[in-house]
Write an enzyme that holds these catalytic residues in place. Structure first.
Site, mmCIF file in Angstrom:
data_model
loop_
_atom_site.group_PDB
_atom_site.id
_atom_site.type_symbol
_atom_site.label_atom_id
_atom_site.label_comp_id
_atom_site.label_asym_id
_atom_site.label_seq_id
_atom_site.Cartn_x
_atom_site.Cartn_y
_atom_site.Cartn_z
ATOM 1 N N VAL A 82 0.843 -1.197 0.000
ATOM 2 C CA VAL A 82 0.000 0.000 0.000
ATOM 3 C C VAL A 82 0.882 1.253 0.000
ATOM 4 O O VAL A 82 1.766 1.395 0.849
ATOM 5 C CB VAL A 82 -0.936 0.014 1.218
ATOM 6 C CG1 VAL A 82 -1.775 1.288 1.234
ATOM 7 C CG2 VAL A 82 -1.832 -1.225 1.222
ATOM 8 N N VAL A 84 0.875 5.710 -1.422
ATOM 9 C CA VAL A 84 0.333 6.836 -2.180
ATOM 10 C C VAL A 84 1.487 7.787 -2.454
ATOM 11 O O VAL A 84 2.273 8.109 -1.547
ATOM 12 C CB VAL A 84 -0.782 7.570 -1.402
ATOM 13 C CG1 VAL A 84 -1.251 8.798 -2.189
ATOM 14 C CG2 VAL A 84 -1.954 6.635 -1.128
ATOM 15 N N ARG A 90 -3.774 13.380 0.508
ATOM 16 C CA ARG A 90 -4.965 14.116 0.939
ATOM 17 C C ARG A 90 -5.952 14.358 -0.214
ATOM 18 O O ARG A 90 -6.607 15.405 -0.296
ATOM 19 C CB ARG A 90 -4.575 15.447 1.609
ATOM 20 C CG ARG A 90 -3.890 15.237 2.955
ATOM 21 C CD ARG A 90 -3.411 16.527 3.539
ATOM 22 N NE ARG A 90 -2.273 17.067 2.782
ATOM 23 C CZ ARG A 90 -1.010 16.663 2.940
ATOM 24 N NH1 ARG A 90 -0.723 15.703 3.816
ATOM 25 N NH2 ARG A 90 -0.033 17.192 2.236
ATOM 26 N N ARG A 91 -6.024 13.375 -1.096
ATOM 27 C CA ARG A 91 -7.009 13.450 -2.181
ATOM 28 C C ARG A 91 -7.996 12.272 -2.131
ATOM 29 O O ARG A 91 -8.742 12.043 -3.080
ATOM 30 C CB ARG A 91 -6.313 13.461 -3.540
ATOM 31 C CG ARG A 91 -5.368 14.629 -3.758
ATOM 32 C CD ARG A 91 -4.902 14.681 -5.194
ATOM 33 N NE ARG A 91 -3.855 15.678 -5.403
ATOM 34 C CZ ARG A 91 -3.320 15.972 -6.579
ATOM 35 N NH1 ARG A 91 -3.752 15.346 -7.668
ATOM 36 N NH2 ARG A 91 -2.354 16.870 -6.683
ATOM 37 N N THR A 95 -8.154 6.086 0.877
ATOM 38 C CA THR A 95 -9.505 5.676 1.263
ATOM 39 C C THR A 95 -10.189 4.917 0.136
ATOM 40 O O THR A 95 -10.862 3.902 0.365
ATOM 41 C CB THR A 95 -10.341 6.912 1.649
ATOM 42 O OG1 THR A 95 -9.729 7.554 2.776
ATOM 43 C CG2 THR A 95 -11.763 6.519 2.013
ATOM 44 N N SER A 118 3.463 -0.072 8.256
ATOM 45 C CA SER A 118 4.672 0.726 8.419
ATOM 46 C C SER A 118 4.432 1.853 9.412
ATOM 47 O O SER A 118 5.337 2.266 10.145
ATOM 48 C CB SER A 118 5.112 1.300 7.064
ATOM 49 O OG SER A 118 4.056 2.045 6.477
ATOM 50 N N TYR A 123 -4.176 2.752 9.880
ATOM 51 C CA TYR A 123 -5.209 1.795 9.516
ATOM 52 C C TYR A 123 -6.339 1.662 10.525
ATOM 53 O O TYR A 123 -7.351 1.019 10.233
ATOM 54 C CB TYR A 123 -4.559 0.435 9.238
ATOM 55 C CG TYR A 123 -3.654 0.496 8.033
ATOM 56 C CD1 TYR A 123 -4.179 0.444 6.750
ATOM 57 C CD2 TYR A 123 -2.278 0.668 8.181
ATOM 58 C CE1 TYR A 123 -3.360 0.537 5.634
ATOM 59 C CE2 TYR A 123 -1.443 0.770 7.067
ATOM 60 C CZ TYR A 123 -1.991 0.702 5.800
ATOM 61 O OH TYR A 123 -1.187 0.817 4.705
ATOM 62 N N PHE A 409 4.551 -9.760 4.929
ATOM 63 C CA PHE A 409 4.047 -9.927 3.572
ATOM 64 C C PHE A 409 3.741 -8.578 2.963
ATOM 65 O O PHE A 409 3.136 -8.449 1.955
ATOM 66 C CB PHE A 409 2.805 -10.825 3.548
ATOM 67 C CG PHE A 409 1.690 -10.393 4.473
ATOM 68 C CD1 PHE A 409 0.761 -9.453 4.071
ATOM 69 C CD2 PHE A 409 1.581 -10.918 5.758
ATOM 70 C CE1 PHE A 409 -0.268 -9.051 4.913
ATOM 71 C CE2 PHE A 409 0.558 -10.528 6.606
ATOM 72 C CZ PHE A 409 -0.370 -9.600 6.190
#
Length: 409
Positions: A82, A84, A90-91, A95, A118, A123, A409
Site C-alpha cells: 500500500v 500513495v 490528501r485526495r 480511502t 509501516s 489503519y 508480507f
C-alpha cells in the site's frame, strides 16, 4: 486531472512497483527480491491509481489462510504493498483503495483482512486493530545462561544447505501452523521467502546459514541465522542474527537456542518477531539482560462480523450481544449475538439489548486472543452495558498461546 482506480495489468507492474519503492525511501530492492514479489503478486487482487499515465497509488492483497483460536484455518486477505505518491496525498486515494479492497474481500467470501503496518496509526480509521504483537530481544551470553528441559541432549544438530533443506523446514513449519493463532499457511511460492538473502541487506553479516534439529532420524526443528563478526580490544563481540527458529517440541526448540547461544566469537544472540510468550524467556537465567521489547505485528479487520466470529472457537462458554460500530463497512454495524464455546459458535443479528458496545476495530484487536477486551475497556474503547458481560467475553476470547505472525508480507 481525475485519477482512475483500476485492477493492475501485468504489463504495468514495474511502474506500479517503482511507486511503492519510492514511497518506502526510493531504494531499489535486489533483483532476486524483486522477482519474488512479482511472482507472488496476485494481479487480479492488485490495484493501481493512475493520474493519466502516472501511477500514484498502489495496493495489493494476497490469498491466505490464517489460523484462528481453536485451530481452524480461515480464508483471509493479506493487504499489502500500500502506498500513495507524496505528490497526491490528501485526495482520498488511500480511502478509495481501502474501500475497494474490503468490498472485494467481502465479495470473495473472505471474512478477515490482515496487514502489517509501516505506520500503525494509519489503519485504525479503516477498522483494523492490532491483533498480534511480536517480541524482540538480544541475549547477552556472557551474562546469561540457559536451563534446558529434559530430553534436549537426545536432539542432534547438523548443518544443512539453506536451499536444499527448504522442504524439510517447510514441513516443520506446516506442522506448527494449526497450533498458534495468527500463523499463515504458506501457499506455493512462499517457501522462497526465507531463502531471499540480498548482500545489501546483511549489514556486514554472513550469508544465512541453516542448522537442523533431528531425533530418531526425523527433522524436529530448524534455525536460520547469520553471524556478524565484530571485535574490540577486549575480544570478540560478534552477533548471531536469528531469522527463523522452529521446533516441534520443547526439547527440539531448546537444543536450537542452546546451539545459537554457544556460537564461537558471537556473545550476542539477536532476534526479532518472536511470539510474546516464546519459550526462550523461560530458558534464560536473567531476562533483563536480554532487553526484550514488544511491538505491533499483525493488524486484523473483520470484514464480515458474523462469519468471522463463527469461524473461531471460544475457550469458555459465552453468550453476549455486541453493539458494533463500523462506519467504513456499514453492513457490520448493529447488534450481533455471539453464542459459543470450545466446540463452536453461532453469531447472528439480534434485537436484544446490547451487553457490550465497541467498534469493529476492538473486535479485530481481540479476535485472535492476544488483546483482552478488559484491557481495551480500561482504555475506554469497550463499554460494558450488562454487568459481568465484559469478563465473560474477555475470558472466552482469550487464547492459551499468544497469536503470532511468523513473517511479513
Amino acid at each position: 486531472m481525475t485519477t482512475e482506480l483500476r485492477v493492475l495489468d501485468p504489463s504495468e507492474w514495474d511502474r506500479w512497483y517503482e511507486v511503492l519503492e519510492l514511497a518506502f525511501g526510493g531504494v531499489a530492492e535486489a533483483p532476486e527480491e524483486r522477482r519474488l514479489w512479482r511472482d507472488l503478486t496476485e494481479f487480479e487482487r492488485s490495484l493501481g491509481v493512475w493520474d493519466g499515465d502516472l501511477c500514484v497509488g498502489t495496493a495489493g492483497a494476497f490469498t491466505f489462510r490464517l489460523t484462528v483460536p481453536g485451530g481452524a484455518s480461515v480464508p483471509a486477505g493479506g493487504v499489502t504493498m500500500v502506498s500513495v505518491a507524496g505528490t497526491h496525498r490528501r485526495r482520498g486515494i488511500l480511502t478509495s483503495m481501502m474501500r475497494r479492497q474490503l468490498d472485494d474481500l467481502r465479495a470473495a467470501g473472505e471474512c478477515l483482512a490482515v496487514l502489517t503496518a509501516s505506520e500503525p496509526e494509519i489503519y485504525g480509521r479503516f477498522g483494523y486493530g492490532v491483533g498480534a504483537y511480536s517480541a524482540h530481544a538480544a541475549i547477552d551470553t556472557n551474562r546469561v545462561r540457559l536451563a534446558v528441559p529434559e530430553g534436549t541432549d537426545r536432539v542432534s544438530l547438523r548443518r544443512a544447505d539453506l536451499a536444499e533443506s527448504s522442504a524439510v523446514c517447510e514441513a516443520v513449519y506446516a506442522r506448527l501452523v494449526p497450533a498458534r493463532p495468527g500463523m499463515l499457511a504458506r501457499r506455493p511460492g512462499w517457501e522462497r521467502l526465507p531463502l531471499i538473502d540480498p548482500v545489501a541487506d546483511r549489514e556486514g553479516a554472513s550469508p544465512r546459514q541453516c542448522v537442523l534439529a533431528e531425533r530418531d532420524g526425523e527433522v524436529v526443528g530448524f534455525a536460520h541465522y547469520a553471524i556478524k563478526p565484530d571485535w574490540s580490544y577486549a575480544g570478540a563481540e560478534g552477533t548471531v542474527n536469528v531469522h527463523q527458529l522452529a521446533g516441534l517440541d520443547p526439547a527440539a526448540e531448546a537444543a536450537l537456542w542452546r546451539f545459537l547461544c554457544s556460537v564461537d566469537l558471537a556473545p550476542t544472540v539477536r532476534f526479532r518477531s518472536r511470539p510474546v510468550d516464546d519459550a526462550w524467556q523461560h530458558l534464560v537465567s536473567d531476562v533483563r539482560r536480554c532487553e526484550p521489547t514488544v511491538r505491533d505485528a499483525l493488524h486484523v479487520r473483520l470484514v464480515e462480523v458474523g462469519a468471522a466470529l463463527e469461524a473461531r472457537t471460544y475457550q469458555a462458554p459465552v453468550d453476549v450481544v455486541f453493539e458494533v460500530e463500523d462506519a467504513f463497512c456499514p453492513w457490520n454495524a448493529g447488534r450481533w449475538r455471539l453464542t459459543g464455546d470450545a466446540k463452536g459458535a453461532v453469531c447472528v443479528r439480534s434485537e436484544d439489548a446490547a451487553d457490550l458496545a465497541l467498534s469493529v476495530r476492538e473486535l479485530g484487536a481481540a479476535y485472535l486472543g492476544g488483546t483482552s477486551l478488559v484491557s481495551l475497556a480500561s482504555a475506554g474503547r469497550v463499554r460494558e452495558l450488562r454487568e459481568g458481560a465484559l469478563t465473560e467475553a474477555s475470558v472466552a476470547f482469550g487464547s492459551p498461546v499468544a497469536p503470532w505472525l511468523p513473517h511479513g508480507f
